[in-house]
Design a protein around this motif. Structure first.
Motif, PDB file in Angstrom:
ATOM      1  N   LYS A  80       0.819  -1.220   0.000  1.00  0.00           N
ATOM      2  CA  LYS A  80       0.000   0.000   0.000  1.00  0.00           C
ATOM      3  C   LYS A  80       0.853   1.271   0.000  1.00  0.00           C
ATOM      4  O   LYS A  80       0.344   2.379  -0.112  1.00  0.00           O
ATOM      5  CB  LYS A  80      -0.936   0.006   1.215  1.00  0.00           C
ATOM      6  CG  LYS A  80      -1.995  -1.089   1.156  1.00  0.00           C
ATOM      7  CD  LYS A  80      -3.114  -0.829   2.136  1.00  0.00           C
ATOM      8  CE  LYS A  80      -4.245  -1.827   1.879  1.00  0.00           C
ATOM      9  NZ  LYS A  80      -4.483  -2.710   2.996  1.00  0.00           N
ATOM     10  N   LYS A  81       2.153   1.094   0.136  1.00  0.00           N
ATOM     11  CA  LYS A  81       3.068   2.233   0.196  1.00  0.00           C
ATOM     12  C   LYS A  81       3.446   2.673  -1.213  1.00  0.00           C
ATOM     13  O   LYS A  81       3.644   1.828  -2.095  1.00  0.00           O
ATOM     14  CB  LYS A  81       4.343   1.802   0.942  1.00  0.00           C
ATOM     15  CG  LYS A  81       4.773   2.735   2.063  1.00  0.00           C
ATOM     16  CD  LYS A  81       6.007   2.182   2.731  1.00  0.00           C
ATOM     17  CE  LYS A  81       6.354   3.005   3.943  1.00  0.00           C
ATOM     18  NZ  LYS A  81       7.569   2.528   4.592  1.00  0.00           N
ATOM     19  N   THR A 117       1.602   2.659  -5.842  1.00  0.00           N
ATOM     20  CA  THR A 117       1.852   1.782  -4.692  1.00  0.00           C
ATOM     21  C   THR A 117       2.532   0.507  -5.179  1.00  0.00           C
ATOM     22  O   THR A 117       2.586   0.230  -6.388  1.00  0.00           O
ATOM     23  CB  THR A 117       0.540   1.410  -4.000  1.00  0.00           C
ATOM     24  OG1 THR A 117      -0.264   0.676  -4.928  1.00  0.00           O
ATOM     25  CG2 THR A 117      -0.207   2.639  -3.510  1.00  0.00           C
TER      26      THR A 117
END
Length: 423
Positions: free
Chosen positions: A296-297, A326
């Protein structure tokens, strides 16, 4: 009358004066500057890297400019002799990384002082602020040195140690080349070596990488025709406002010039391997593990710490990666491309800084016209050359100065012998 006249008070000229005087010659040392040993005093960042303690084969490998010629001078006076010489003068030396030898107190000025004290003890007559205008020859041998005020100085032997064209504020302004030509010698094309490389890439022009240092990377110069590395050096480098510098940037510089000339191209490609210890697959797997571990980063955040912060944006741009995407939005193909960029970060070199900005001059008096065991001209008896005036050059790191000291000592000892025979 003097037995031997040495022209130039740099590393080669000082060592030539010492050797000639030690071998019994009456020596006159001429230098146009007001101070001797100026290049020596600033060498090694003011610490004076007097030589490099590697074996002979390794020394030759680090002298890309006609290194094989040095087998003979090294048989007369090599790096171990240099170390013993300075230690005999009371200069204690220490070995640092990659065999580099420095004075224990890190003071180049003490090395210069010890050398000057040594030649004074051996009664070398020193004349500074004395410019040489010309050399004169008669019947195939050197006859006299003419100074700028018209004074004629006769000697049994003359040693030209006037340096190249690099670091001109130390007195190296190419004075020796016209004298060598007059003696019939060939001067091979002069070019800068050990000099910063200029780049045209947008991230260089924007100065976004200026001042960024890279440690233990591999820099390659790419053959424009074969599209593969023709020379690679590993170590440290730094980005500047115009390109790259640092140890491996300097070492690769001469090959940029050679590739441009050989292939008649305006620019030459370079690659930086940011992870020389790892394979392409290793780097890809590492990136994949990091990115998949933080799906999710944004990948620009997930990959912080893999590369220096300022290098990540241009690397991602080159790989076609979307920084704000992401991990889950980034394909394997993109990660593979990013790994490829990290293993071959591309740069475009259009040249180098000028020869005056270089640490070392490439080219000079052709080694084919000089006896390597004596450093004496094959064309004029009693004429000797040593140091950077010749087509000899080594890398920085104690190699170039080793060439200067070795050829200087060899020339000085042989000149003393020639002068004695001419009496």
């Amino acid at each position: 009358m003097h037995d031997v006249i040495v022209i130039g008070g740099g590393p080669a000229g000082l060592m030539a004066s010492a050797a000639a005087a030690e071998h019994g010659a009456r020596v006159l040392l001429l230098d146009k500057g007001n101070k001797l040993g100026r290049k020596l005093a600033i060498s090694g960042g003011g610490r004076c890297n007097v030589t490099n303690r590697v074996d002979a084969e390794e020394l030759i490998r680090h002298i890309p400019g006609n290194g094989r010629f040095m087998y003979s001078p090294f048989s007369v006076f090599n790096n171990e002799n240099i170390i013993a010489f300075f230690e005999s003068l009371g200069i204690e030396l220490k070995e640092e990384d990659n065999g580099r030898m420095f004075p224990v107190n890190d003071k180049a000025i003490d090395v210069v002082r010890a050398l000057l004290d040594h030649i004074r003890r051996h009664k070398v007559v020193i004349r500074t602020k004395t410019e040489v205008r010309d050399l004169h020859f008669e019947d195939g041998r050197v006859k006299s040195v003419e100074t700028a005020d018209g004074t004629m100085l006769e000697a049994g032997a003359v040693i030209v140690a006037a340096g190249g064209m690099s670091v001109p504020h130390t007195g190296s302004t190419g004075d020796g080349y016209p004298w060598a030509r007059k003696a019939g010698h060939t001067i091979t094309e002069l070019y800068p070596t050990e000099v910063p490389i200029t780049l045209t890439d947008s991230f260089i022009r924007s100065k976004e990488l200026q001042g960024l240092s890279l440690r233990d990377v591999a820099l390659s110069v790419i053959d424009p025709k074969k599209k593969k590395p023709m020379k690679t050096h590993r170590g440290d480098m730094i980005f500047t406002h115009f390109g790259i510098s640092g140890p491996i940037g300097l070492r690769c510089s001469q090959y940029v010039i050679k590739m441009k000339k050989k292939h008649d191209v305006r620019s030459v490609g370079l690659w930086i391997d940011l992870f020389p210890e790892e394979s392409l697959e290793d780097v890809f797997q590492r990136l994949q593990t990091i990115v998949r571990g933080a799906p999710k980063k944004a990948i620009k955040n997930a990959l912080q710490g893999v590369l220096p912060e300022r290098l990540l944006p241009p690397a991602m741009l080159l790989a076609g990666a979307e920084p704000s995407a992401t991990g889950s939005e980034t394909s394997q193909e993109i990660l593979r491309e990013l790994a490829a960029v990290m293993k071959r970060f591309p740069l475009t070199a259009d040249g180098t800084l000028s020869i005056e900005k270089a640490f070392v001059t490439g080219g000079g008096v052709s080694v084919k016209e000089v006896y390597p065991k004596r450093m004496e001209s094959k064309l004029q008896q009693g004429l000797f050359f040593c140091g950077e005036v010749m087509d000899l050059h080594g890398y920085t790191g104690g190699y170039n100065i080793t060439v200067a000291f070795s050829t200087g000592y060899t020339a000085g000892s042989a000149a003393a012998e020639t002068a004695a025979a001419s009496l």
